[in-house]
Write a protein that holds these residues in place. Sequence first.
Motif, PDB file in Angstrom:
ATOM      1  N   GLN A 120       2.175 -24.045  58.454  1.00  0.00           N
ATOM      2  CA  GLN A 120       3.057 -23.457  57.452  1.00  0.00           C
ATOM      3  C   GLN A 120       4.331 -22.936  58.103  1.00  0.00           C
ATOM      4  O   GLN A 120       5.424 -23.087  57.548  1.00  0.00           O
ATOM      5  CB  GLN A 120       2.344 -22.317  56.708  1.00  0.00           C
ATOM      6  N   ALA A 121       4.204 -22.328  59.284  1.00  0.00           N
ATOM      7  CA  ALA A 121       5.375 -21.818  59.986  1.00  0.00           C
ATOM      8  C   ALA A 121       6.270 -22.968  60.443  1.00  0.00           C
ATOM      9  O   ALA A 121       7.496 -22.881  60.347  1.00  0.00           O
ATOM     10  CB  ALA A 121       4.943 -20.974  61.176  1.00  0.00           C
ATOM     11  N   ALA A 122       5.668 -24.052  60.917  1.00  0.00           N
ATOM     12  CA  ALA A 122       6.452 -25.206  61.352  1.00  0.00           C
ATOM     13  C   ALA A 122       7.139 -25.864  60.162  1.00  0.00           C
ATOM     14  O   ALA A 122       8.285 -26.306  60.262  1.00  0.00           O
ATOM     15  CB  ALA A 122       5.553 -26.204  62.069  1.00  0.00           C
ATOM     16  N   LYS A 123       6.443 -25.935  59.047  1.00  0.00           N
ATOM     17  CA  LYS A 123       7.023 -26.544  57.846  1.00  0.00           C
ATOM     18  C   LYS A 123       8.205 -25.707  57.344  1.00  0.00           C
ATOM     19  O   LYS A 123       9.233 -26.245  56.953  1.00  0.00           O
ATOM     20  CB  LYS A 123       5.959 -26.645  56.756  1.00  0.00           C
ATOM     21  N   ALA A 124       8.068 -24.402  57.364  1.00  0.00           N
ATOM     22  CA  ALA A 124       9.140 -23.525  56.897  1.00  0.00           C
ATOM     23  C   ALA A 124      10.333 -23.592  57.847  1.00  0.00           C
ATOM     24  O   ALA A 124      11.478 -23.569  57.406  1.00  0.00           O
ATOM     25  CB  ALA A 124       8.639 -22.095  56.780  1.00  0.00           C
ATOM     26  N   GLY A 125      10.075 -23.705  59.145  1.00  0.00           N
ATOM     27  CA  GLY A 125      11.160 -23.779  60.115  1.00  0.00           C
ATOM     28  C   GLY A 125      11.887 -25.113  60.072  1.00  0.00           C
ATOM     29  O   GLY A 125      13.093 -25.182  60.277  1.00  0.00           O
TER      30      GLY A 125
END
Length: 66
Positions: free
Chosen positions: A44-49
């Motif tokens: 989720q953090a990678a997708k948001a970044g």
Amino acid sequence: MPIPKLATLVGGLLLSRGGRRMAGRHAGKLALATLAWQLWQGRQAAKAGATSGQRHPRHAWSGRRR
């Protein structure tokens, strides 16, 4: 480094006698659930970044003319 919420939850379980019994019975399931949770958070953090920097992603040319 802040302690994750899941770690405090598991720590609270281990402080009680019933929690220790439950954790002992389901140790493998708890480990897999913890790993899955961490992987999900990382994705989720990678997708948001990744999406925050690009507004319109460039597509590869397909060979068709418009």
